[in-house]
Write an enzyme that holds these catalytic residues in place. Sequence first.
Site, PDB file in Angstrom:
ATOM      1  N   ASP A 123       0.850  -1.195   0.000  1.00  0.00           N
ATOM      2  CA  ASP A 123       0.000   0.000   0.000  1.00  0.00           C
ATOM      3  C   ASP A 123       0.891   1.252   0.000  1.00  0.00           C
ATOM      4  OD1 ASP A 123      -2.311   1.719   0.578  1.00  0.00           O
ATOM      5  OD2 ASP A 123      -1.491   1.817   2.610  1.00  0.00           O
ATOM      6  N   LEU A 124       0.329   2.404  -0.381  1.00  0.00           N
ATOM      7  CA  LEU A 124       1.131   3.642  -0.414  1.00  0.00           C
ATOM      8  C   LEU A 124       0.955   4.515   0.825  1.00  0.00           C
ATOM      9  CD1 LEU A 124       1.105   5.132  -4.039  1.00  0.00           C
ATOM     10  CD2 LEU A 124       3.045   4.238  -2.755  1.00  0.00           C
ATOM     11  N   THR A 154      -3.023   0.599  -4.192  1.00  0.00           N
ATOM     12  CA  THR A 154      -3.398   1.861  -3.551  1.00  0.00           C
ATOM     13  C   THR A 154      -4.803   2.316  -3.939  1.00  0.00           C
ATOM     14  OG1 THR A 154      -2.759   4.212  -3.388  1.00  0.00           O
ATOM     15  CG2 THR A 154      -2.279   3.109  -5.469  1.00  0.00           C
TER      16      THR A 154
END
Length: 288
Positions: free
Chosen positions: A11-12, A45
Site C-alpha cells: 500500500d502507499l 493503492t
Amino acid sequence: MSNLVKLIAVDLDGTLLNEENRISKKNLEAIEFAQANGVEVVIATGRAHFDVQTIFKETGLNPWIIGANGATIHQPNGELFHSVAINQQDAFHILNWLEQEEYYYEIFSNQSIFSPQNGRELLAIEMDRVKSANPEVSMEQLREAAEKQYSQSGFSFISSCKELIGNDVDVYNILAFSFEKEKLQKGKEQFKDMKDVTLVTSAKHNFELEHKMASKGIALEILAKKLEIKLADTAAVGDSFNDLSMLRIAGRSAAMGNAPQEIKNSCQGVTLTNIDDGVAHFIYSLLK
C-alpha cells in the site's frame, strides 16, 4: 518458508509513504533488493495510477500498479491490464446525492481525477464549522489532511457531475471527503446497501465507493494469476480498511505499526510504522 515469496503487494499512504508523502531511501533500497531477488513488488493503492506514476517518476522503478482500490491494474509500461468501472447509473446516483449534500468528492477515471470547482471552498467552510464547534481541534491537522488530497496529480475541475453524462468517462472510484463526523456517517449509511457497489474507508475523513468486483484483494488475485504466482507465495502490507481484502487473501500479511488495532488483528504480523521504514523491515523479514 520465507524464500517462497514471489510477489509483495504494498500500500502507499500510511505504508510505503512517510509523513512527508515520500518513499524513503531505505524503503526504496528494500524494493530494489526484492526485485534483484526475482520478487515482483506491486503497488496497491486507492490512488489513481497516473498519480502513482508521478510519485515513482524520480525512483527509476516501474512497478505493476493496482490503483483506485483495485478497480484498475496497470502494467509496468503504463498500459491498462484490467479495470472494473462503476455502472454509470450507479455513479450518477451517487454523485448527484453527494452534490446535493455539498460534499467534497473526487471521481477517479482513466485520465483525470474530476472534482467540483467549489469543492475546496466547501472544505474550507467545513473546517471553520468544525473549529467553531470544537475550539481545541487542530486547524493545522485539518489543513494538512486537505492539502494531502489536493497534492494528488491529475485534477480536472467540473461545475457538476452532469458535465460527465454522455461522455465516455469510466468511473473507477468515487471518494467522498468531509471533516464532519455526522456528514461522513450519513454518507456511509446512504450507500452501504447498494447492490453493485462496495464502500471502504482509507483514511479518517473519507469513504470510497467502487464496483463490488473491485478491491485490492480481487486485483491481487487477478494479477497473481496473470504472473502465474500462487496466492500462497504472495505477501501484502498495509495500514487501513481498504487494505483488508488483500491482507486477508495474501499468503503472508503484515499491518503497519501505525495501523488501527483492527487491521493488526487481521494480519499475521505487525511491522514498524511508516515513519520507521516498516515496508523495508517487512521485505527483509520475508527475504532474509
